[in-house]
Design an enzyme around this catalytic site. Structure first.
Site, PDB file in Angstrom:
ATOM      1  CE  LYS A  98       3.071 -34.556 -25.564  1.00 62.09           C
ATOM      2  NZ  LYS A  98       4.483 -34.659 -24.720  1.00 62.09           N
ATOM      3  CD  GLU A 130      10.623 -34.831 -10.145  1.00 57.95           C
ATOM      4  OE1 GLU A 130      10.428 -33.977 -11.316  1.00 57.95           O
ATOM      5  OE2 GLU A 130       9.701 -35.297  -9.527  1.00 57.95           O
ATOM      6  NE  ARG A 186       8.098 -31.490  -8.227  1.00 60.86           N
ATOM      7  CZ  ARG A 186       7.013 -31.818  -9.073  1.00 60.86           C
ATOM      8  NH1 ARG A 186       7.086 -32.441  -9.987  1.00 60.86           N
ATOM      9  NH2 ARG A 186       5.700 -31.676  -8.629  1.00 60.86           N
TER      10      ARG A 186
END
Length: 627
Positions: free
Chosen positions: A285, A371, A399
């Site tokens: 990244k 989740e 979710r």
């Protein structure tokens, strides 16, 4: 830091991927450098997702070079890393408008470009979508490719493994690329690993593998199994692919995701292979921009910054964000109650839990992008006498709806849901907007639902929910509050009791019933309308006694909420009045019945009629002489 953005001679030639595919391979590293510098220059002015995009420059170039997009389908998981993809697919001139009103979306969007094969924003959907597209291609006899690009963070979600399991079982003709950016490229992940990836994806290896299968097809079963296991374990000794092989994928990698020649060689080999392929790519990244490489988390999403120093523009607001208010409350309550446990599905920074994770590491659980697991984990803890607090974004709680109902509320367990990013979220757009939580929570029994109007009330209602012996939810918006003074105490508020914060006078015809942080604009509108204002605080239970009094006094009740009107807090008021046979007219103001596009929060609220002028106009259409 020297960044040359003055000339982009190769990038200037690229309007669509077919232009890219006309370049000789030797020019592609130069193109990648120009693309990286161009992106840095643009985002330093406009802001946007940053470090994730710098990490996939070479991978994006290689994919569009090797595959025949848009006929071959690229599906970017989450999609915050798709800016280079947008630049190479006809949207370069608009890239500075990304995430702005009427500009490019911050994520792939099917209506924006035929190159955006699948609209995303939430994590871990890419493999399922790519599998669906691969099955569709098989149904019509097409040889087009389906390629899912998924990060290592998104691979923590069960949905990704459900899709892998199904794809391997079907033998689907698709490619999954694991964009692994959780580690730096160490010396042993270099030429040797890249060479191994080329071997594993090449024709010789594939030919030997398939030839061996044919040779052993009539061999005794024990010998066949021994050969298969030998291949798997020999491969597993060299690469971390055994798991994906067990799912039925041909694992290839890892390969350096910033080495374009290696990427191109491997992708060309894979292009000729049939069946489910899994390519493991190591990227970094923030690649190519030292400040982002050193701190990719801080540079995940940026505002305008100095591209030469990396210094970001400083926010002028001195008020704490709601996430900070939650984080401070969490630490204070944890110090008082040893039973408190903090849980987050990969949203530690966004939810304000960094301080808690450092101060109470043994009571902090980041479960990854999972989740459903986070909610049932909390339920299990609550069964054993702990007091879990689940910090989760409104859009992500969607979710885990079944777990919320079945595992927590049905069992009447004391789990507190701290619901961040409730309402409109601005630049992230409809995939991240928390537009529905009041609607989908309100219909569930055994839960207390609270909507604080400001920072101090948020702290008090968090305490209220934590001390409640059952399930409770506190929903609050993104960003800073009104700047009210926050009391350091941990005092609860009485459940189901509203606050009349502007009584109005004897001539007032209208009362505004406000659920949440729109109280400030409601008070502004009330001054123009000579209206009364009530801070309702609780959606469930409602302050029914007060509602009955108000219905008997005023000509019009106006409910105001930053939630979908259908099924929301206003609907709760309507239902109560109907049950009591009270016929006072009610005007429900909230989010419209369509997905609002991305833009600033202020502009989106104005579009929804939830700023002071919009509230006044809506009321004056019903009572023209209200003031």
């Amino acid at each position: 830091m020297s960044i040359n953005t003055s000339t982009t001679p190769l990038l200037d030639q690229i309007h669509f991927p077919q232009d890219l595919r006309r370049l000789p391979e030797a020019d592609l590293p130069q193109l990648a450098m120009e693309l990286r510098n161009f992106l840095i220059a643009c985002l330093s002015e406009s802001g946007g997702h940053f470090s994730s995009n710098l990490g996939v420059i070479e991978l994006t170039v290689a994919l569009h070079y090797v595959f025949n997009t848009p006929e071959d389908r690229l599906i970017w998981d989450v999609g915050h890393q798709a800016y280079p993809h947008k630049i190479l697919t006809g949207r370069r001139d608009a890239i500075k408008t990304i995430r702005q009103n009427e500009g490019l979306a911050g994520f792939p969007k099917r209506s924006e470009s035929p190159y955006d094969s699948f609209g995303v924003g939430h994590s871990s959907t890419s493999i399922s979508a790519a599998l669906g597209m691969a099955i569709a291609a098989r149904q019509v006899g097409s040889r087009r490719k389906s390629i899912a690009i998924i990060g290592d963070g998104a691979m923590t979600a069960g949905m990704a493994f459900e899709a892998l399991n199904h794809a391997g079982d079907l033998g689907a003709n698709m490619l999954v690329i694991l964009n692994d950016n959780n580690m730096s490229i160490s010396p042993n992940v270099g030429a040797l690993k890249n060479h191994l990836a080329e071997i594993l994806s090449g024709g010789f290896y594939t030919g030997v593998r398939e030839g061996g299968k044919k040779l052993l097809s009539h061999a005794p079963l024990p010998l066949m199994k021994l050969a298969q296991r030998t291949e798997e374990y020999m491969k597993g000794m060299l690469v971390a692919g055994t798991l994906f092989e067990e799912f039925g994928f041909n694992y290839i990698g890892p390969v350096d995701g910033h080495d374009l020649p290696a990427l191109l060689s491997v992708l060309k080999n894979i292009h000729e292979l049939e069946g489910p392929q899994f390519l493991h790519v190591i990227t970094r990244k923030g690649k190519g921009y030292p400040p982002a490489e050193a701190d990719p988390c801080s540079y995940h999403g940026v505002s305008a910054f100095d591209q030469h120093t990396g210094e970001m523009s400083v926010k002028t607001s001195t008020a704490p964000t709601y996430a900070q208010v939650f984080g401070d409350w969490l630490c204070d309550m944890a110090a008082r109650d040893q039973r408190l446990i903090g849980i987050t599905p990969a949203m530690s920074e966004g939810s304000g839990m960094v301080r808690f994770s450092r101060q109470f590491p043994e009571r902090y659980f980041d479960v990854g992008i999972a989740e459903q697991h986070s909610v049932t984990l909390a339920a299990g803890m609550a069964c054993e006498g702990l007091k879990p607090v689940v910090a989760i974004y409104s859009t992500f709680l969607q979710r885990a709806y079944d777990q919320l109902i079945h595992d927590v509320v049905l069992q009447d367990l004391p789990v507190l849901f701290a619901i961040d990013r409730a309402g409109l979220v601005g630049a992230d757009g409809p995939t991240h907007a928390g537009s529905f939580d009041l609607s989908y929570l309100r219909c569930i029994p055994n839960i207390v639902i609270m909507t604080p109007a400001n920072e101090d009330e948020c702290r008090k209602l968090l305490t209220t929910g934590f001390l409640h012996p059952g399930a409770a939810a506190v929903r609050y918006p993104r960003g800073s509050g009104a700047g009210v003074t926050i009391e350091p105490t941990l005092n609860p508020l009485p459940i189901g009791k509203a606050d009349v914060c502007l009584p109005g006078d004897s001539d007032s015809k209208v009362v505004l019933l406000v659920f949440g942080s729109l109280l400030t604009v409601a008070l502004e509108a009330a001054q123009q309308l000579n209206a009364s204002v009530v801070n309702m605080r609780f959606v469930k239970p409602l302050d029914e006694d007060l509602l009955k009094t108000l219905a008997n006094r005023y000509e019009l009740l106006v409910t105001i909420e930053e939630n979908a009107i259908m099924g929301g807090a206003g609907s709760a008021v309507n239902e109560y009045l109907h049950q009591q046979n009270l016929n006072t007219p009610v005007l429900n103001l909230g989010l419209p019945d369509y997905f609002q596009d991305h833009g600033s929060q202020a502009s989106l609220l104005a579009e929804a009629g939830l700023d002071a002028p919009g509230i006044c106009a809506a009321i004056e259409r019903i009572i023209p002489d209200v003031d």
